[in-house]
Motif scaffolding. Structure first.
Motif, short mmCIF file in Angstrom:
data_model
loop_
_atom_site.label_atom_id
_atom_site.label_comp_id
_atom_site.label_asym_id
_atom_site.label_seq_id
_atom_site.Cartn_x
_atom_site.Cartn_y
_atom_site.Cartn_z
N ARG A 71 0.85 -1.18 0.00
CA ARG A 71 0.00 0.00 0.00
C ARG A 71 0.89 1.23 0.00
O ARG A 71 2.07 1.16 0.37
CB ARG A 71 -0.94 0.01 1.21
N SER B 239 -1.40 4.52 -9.59
CA SER B 239 -1.10 3.11 -9.86
C SER B 239 0.22 2.73 -9.21
O SER B 239 1.00 3.59 -8.79
CB SER B 239 -1.01 2.86 -11.38
N GLN C 42 -0.86 -1.97 -11.72
CA GLN C 42 -2.16 -2.07 -11.08
C GLN C 42 -2.64 -0.69 -10.65
O GLN C 42 -1.85 0.11 -10.11
CB GLN C 42 -2.10 -2.96 -9.83
N LEU D 271 -4.30 1.85 -8.20
CA LEU D 271 -4.52 1.94 -6.77
C LEU D 271 -5.92 2.46 -6.50
O LEU D 271 -6.45 3.29 -7.25
CB LEU D 271 -3.49 2.88 -6.13
N SER E 160 -3.48 4.20 0.44
CA SER E 160 -4.28 3.50 -0.56
C SER E 160 -4.78 2.18 0.03
O SER E 160 -4.29 1.71 1.07
CB SER E 160 -3.45 3.22 -1.81
N ALA F 6 -2.75 -3.30 -2.53
CA ALA F 6 -2.67 -3.84 -3.89
C ALA F 6 -2.10 -5.25 -3.83
O ALA F 6 -1.09 -5.49 -3.17
CB ALA F 6 -1.79 -2.96 -4.77
#
Length: 438
Positions: A99, A117, A133, A135, A153, A156
């Protein structure tokens, strides 16, 4: 027990000297005994724990005025123009997810992150496409962060290895002024929305790292998270320029070299060049930022404190000192009281404390014989501490035997205040790794 003693003796006998340049600087007596292998402490199966794997201490892009009643230092107005920024950092730890922390601590207005991301870095301006990816923040693709606040965030699901380079990309709403920044990492930028593009050809380097101040990794095992807290001598600076070497870097390298210790330690550099213990200036005063920048790092277990040299050195002539408390020299007793506050705060959080002596700086622009007397008095107080887990004698590691008020020439960056690469390595080698085992 005898087998364990023989094993320890065998490990000690295999301790190798550091690089030849470091040995000349540090001296053979400063090379620490190799401890037993340091490993992560495994726990029963449970939800992953967040641990700080990289972080930077934030400061204000537009600092407060040096003198009361006067405007802040002039600077060219700067704001975001809707471009995308990509910042790289190296994850000290490995884990099953990560994160990212976004900061508006010094913002005067809400900070709107439009998109963000995370991915594995594949060069200065590119990431590995398969790892890219988006976020999310509470399930959403963007977030508004209030002035004076920070936001993490969502996690992930991107497994990371120790030492792997990570890139965080984000886009800020156009017209947002620069506010929260920090000295670590490397950032590039491109016009427009690009956070989900893997390649950014022609990306321009940014002289400033903004907003992204932390990377946590999700782990099953509990690592040791060591925060190095201080000023430019912790941040890693020589002759006014950022240096690729720092004593936290050297400490991290030594920990990685231990058998079985890969990914079991994170060394977080919470240094700010020019920072002071008792007075605001470059960054908030250390006694105010310590809880946030050191003790609030996820999973922190140890803190290594080295701060006070700028409090000793920065002052105006006596006739002008009444203009501002920022230029009244601190006494050794005042600095000792400030350090004692940090020690007590850490111990109240069950965080182990390593306290560093103030390094020699004779020959630097703000050195004087009177300031040297205060440095020596403060170092005597530090060496006498019984309420810390260890004292790291950085002064002894760097001082010139022929002139103990000054740094050894081979350790000196040339400005007589900041160590050079060999000096930073000598500082890292002065830390007894056994103090970080528990």
């Amino acid at each position: 027990m005898r087998k364990l003693a023989r094993l320890r003796k065998d490990l000690v006998s295999r301790r190798r000297f550091a690089q030849a340049g470091l040995a000349r600087c540090a001296g053979l007596g400063l090379l620490a005994v190799m401890p037993l292998p340091l490993v992560a402490r495994s726990k029963p199966a449970q939800a992953p724990l967040w641990a700080a794997s990289w972080a930077a201490a934030p400061l204000d892009y537009m600092p407060a005025p040096l003198f009361p009643g006067l405007p802040a230092l002039p600077a060219k107005p700067q704001h975001f123009d809707g471009q995308s920024l990509r910042q790289q950092m190296v994850s000290a730890l490995g884990g099953e997810g990560m994160r990212v922390r976004f900061s508006n601590l010094f913002g005067r207005q809400p900070l709107r992150i439009l998109d963000a991301s995370v991915a594995f870095a594949a060069g200065v301006d590119a990431v590995a496409p398969a790892s890219l990816q988006r976020l999310r923040f509470g399930g959403r693709t963007g977030i508004t962060i209030a002035p004076g606040r920070e936001a993490w965030s969502d996690g992930a699901q991107l497994a990371v290895e120790p030492g792997q380079a990570v890139a965080v990309s984000y886009q800020v709403e156009a017209g947002t002024p620069f506010a929260t920044m920090h000295p670590l990492g490397a950032t590039v930028m491109v016009p427009g929305a690009a956070v989900m593009r893997a390649n950014w050809p022609g990306a321009a380097p940014s002289p400033i790292n903004h907003i992204v101040t932390g990377l946590d990794v999700a782990m099953q095992a509990t690592p040791r998270v060591v925060v190095a807290f201080g000023d430019s001598i912790t941040q890693g600076t020589g002759n006014g320029e950022a240096s690729p070497a720092s004593y936290p870097d050297r400490l991290a390298a030594r920990l990685r070299e231990q058998s079985g210790a890969a990914g079991a330690f994170a060394v977080i550099n919470a240094g700010i060049g020019g920072n002071r213990l008792l007075v605001d200036g470059t960054g908030p005063r250390a006694i105010e930022r310590f809880r946030r920048d050191a003790l609030a790092q996820s999973g922190v277990t140890h803190v290594l404190i080295l701060i006070g040299i700028n409090d000793l050195g920065v002052s105006l002539p006596v006739a002008m000192q009444g203009l501002s408390p920022a230029f009244r020299p601190a006494s050794a007793e005042q600095l000792a009281a400030g350090l004692q506050r940090l020690i007590e705060q850490a111990r109240a959080r069950d965080v182990k404390v390593l306290l560093g002596t103030i390094t020699p700086f004779k020959g630097a622009g703000y050195w004087s014989e009177e300031k040297e007397l205060r440095r020596q008095a403060l170092n005597r107080w530090i060496r006498g501490r019984q309420d810390v887990d260890a004292v790291v004698d950085f002064d002894q590691a760097l001082r010139d035997p022929a002139d103990p008020a000054a740094m050894k020439p081979l350790c000196d960056s040339g400005d007589h205040l900041h160590p050079g690469p060999a000096g930073y390595a000598a500082m890292g080698d002065a830390i007894d790794l056994r103090e970080l085992q528990e």
